[in-house]
Design a protein around this motif. Sequence first.
Motif, mmCIF file in Angstrom:
data_model
loop_
_atom_site.group_PDB
_atom_site.id
_atom_site.type_symbol
_atom_site.label_atom_id
_atom_site.label_comp_id
_atom_site.label_asym_id
_atom_site.label_seq_id
_atom_site.Cartn_x
_atom_site.Cartn_y
_atom_site.Cartn_z
ATOM 1 N N CYS A 108 -37.200 8.842 -30.173
ATOM 2 C CA CYS A 108 -38.125 7.545 -30.009
ATOM 3 C C CYS A 108 -37.276 6.828 -28.873
ATOM 4 N N PHE A 109 -38.055 6.204 -28.016
ATOM 5 C CA PHE A 109 -37.624 5.614 -26.790
ATOM 6 C C PHE A 109 -36.802 4.132 -27.263
ATOM 7 N N GLN A 110 -37.324 3.622 -28.338
ATOM 8 C CA GLN A 110 -36.184 2.700 -28.868
ATOM 9 C C GLN A 110 -34.914 2.991 -29.067
ATOM 10 N N VAL B 124 -34.169 -6.934 -24.452
ATOM 11 C CA VAL B 124 -34.113 -7.677 -25.679
ATOM 12 C C VAL B 124 -34.114 -6.746 -26.971
ATOM 13 N N PHE B 125 -34.898 -5.582 -26.692
ATOM 14 C CA PHE B 125 -35.054 -4.719 -27.850
ATOM 15 C C PHE B 125 -33.977 -3.917 -27.904
ATOM 16 N N ALA B 126 -33.483 -3.214 -26.832
ATOM 17 C CA ALA B 126 -32.443 -2.164 -26.886
ATOM 18 C C ALA B 126 -30.972 -3.178 -26.974
ATOM 19 N N ARG C 106 -32.397 -4.185 -31.431
ATOM 20 C CA ARG C 106 -31.900 -2.779 -31.942
ATOM 21 C C ARG C 106 -32.850 -2.143 -32.970
ATOM 22 N N GLU C 107 -31.896 -1.975 -34.281
ATOM 23 C CA GLU C 107 -32.465 -1.201 -35.276
ATOM 24 C C GLU C 107 -33.606 -2.208 -35.850
ATOM 25 N N GLN C 108 -33.524 -3.551 -35.855
ATOM 26 C CA GLN C 108 -34.468 -4.609 -36.498
ATOM 27 C C GLN C 108 -35.938 -4.187 -35.927
ATOM 28 N N LEU C 109 -35.986 -4.021 -34.545
ATOM 29 C CA LEU C 109 -37.292 -3.574 -34.261
ATOM 30 C C LEU C 109 -37.945 -2.373 -35.089
ATOM 31 N N CYS C 110 -37.223 -1.395 -35.391
ATOM 32 C CA CYS C 110 -37.806 -0.085 -36.028
ATOM 33 C C CYS C 110 -38.171 -0.470 -37.423
ATOM 34 N N LEU C 111 -37.150 -1.496 -38.283
ATOM 35 C CA LEU C 111 -37.620 -1.999 -39.360
ATOM 36 C C LEU C 111 -38.637 -2.688 -39.804
ATOM 37 N N TRP C 112 -38.736 -3.728 -38.756
ATOM 38 C CA TRP C 112 -39.627 -4.897 -39.095
ATOM 39 C C TRP C 112 -40.911 -4.943 -38.178
ATOM 40 N N LEU C 113 -40.638 -4.315 -36.919
ATOM 41 C CA LEU C 113 -41.926 -4.451 -36.148
ATOM 42 C C LEU C 113 -42.707 -2.847 -35.956
#
Length: 477
Positions: free
Chosen positions: A124-126, A217-219, A223-230
């Motif tokens: 995953c790119f994130q 901002v994301f990386a 970070r992992e909050q993007l995977c968990l919530w968005l």
Amino acid sequence: MAQSSSPLSKQTSPQAPIYSEEKEIQWQVNTGGNTIHAKRLPGRFRRFKWLTAAGWLIFFIAPYLRWDGQQAILFDIPGRQFHLFALTVHPQDVWTLSFGLLFLAMLLMLTTVIAGRAFCGYACFQTVWTDVFTWIEDRLEGPPRKRYQLDAAPWGLRKLRIKLGKHLVWLSIAALTGLSFAAWFTDAYQLWHDFFTLQAHKAAWTTLALITLGTYVFAGFMREQLCLWLCPYSRIQGVMYDPNTLLPTYDEPRGEPRAKLGKHQANTSGGCVDCDQCLAVCPTGVDIREGQQVGCITCGLCIDACDSVMDKLQRPRGLIRYASQNQLAGTGRRSFMRRPQVLLSALLLLTSASAIAYGLGSISQVEFSLVAQRQPLYVLLSDGSIQNRYQLRIFNKSSRTQHYQLRIEGDSGVQLVQNDRRWSVDSGKLLATDIAVHLPRDAHERHSRRLSFALYNLDQPDHAIERVQTLFSTPAH
């Protein structure tokens, strides 16, 4: 990096990591209020993560590849074209790209059913960009302990210099990501020139700004909050598991009860020495010993950490390993032939791959049609010959101007008016014109006849590139 809570997570107070003589770090569950600095350890899964991350280099390199004097891969949205080396895909051929999206979706589904969120953990790119950002942070600020100390220290010249350097590197990578993304949609070399001369289109500036800001901002922060919530795919993948899905798993019967090294251990003590290294390396702060959690991206770094400890203690590896629920229960794994999810995903994957191969192989560089005019069906000329008129349509799907000529094959009786007529058609343009075909009086027949028209590219005049058949109408006697 912030650690996220879940219904399966160990519920503790959302405090920052605490240092003590007994534990280097006591990890606490939080929902984004604190930063998790994951430890980086070498190992086979860490090497595999770097290998899969290297595949994203194509994102930066591909726009600069050239083919036949132009950009090899280009999404030309204003021109409604997609260039893939020698192939040009137009809107009427977009169904091929649709099967490409289906292929990727089925590949994700098949991977998830077999090995969990392996895509999230490795490709995953994130995940990849976050891993690069945290690697830079580790190089500039030091290992986790020093990073926590630096975060807690008051601001001074040293802290400002380190933090500013890190953020400048982050912004540089984010800007390169934004520029590389824009380069997929326009000529990459011209794009660099337009940016440096401040002549780039406002759409290019907007794309650069949005991708740069999003990556930074994301990386760098979410970070992992993007995977968990968005990200919706994390939840979608979570419901695809079955008892035979391979996941990083803690062997609880072997590991419990835990006992620390340096203390008296009873004979009944388990294999886990409670070193918390599996926690320390987890990029999402998941304690794999508490069971499967929504935050686990199945990256296997906890396996590397546990194996390294077992090696030092001269104990067998595998306390944490990839295993299915059925394997841990001692019931083994069902074969693929008995797993409907795997069979269905594999079938759809092969179907979409076949459709892509057929579509790309059947795309022609020209679309050619010839339609007989019905009003009137034919015209009887003064010299006794019969005339039919047709509408000729030539769509040049290649990337260059082409020169075409139309010929009638297999029928010496009919004559194409202005047989030496040549048409030049620009790239991506449609030529629509009328042509006339004559049948001499001495060649009249009672019934209509079929004609075969062949379109030739004058750059290769010996080979017809397209053929169509149509009807030549004659009056009944």
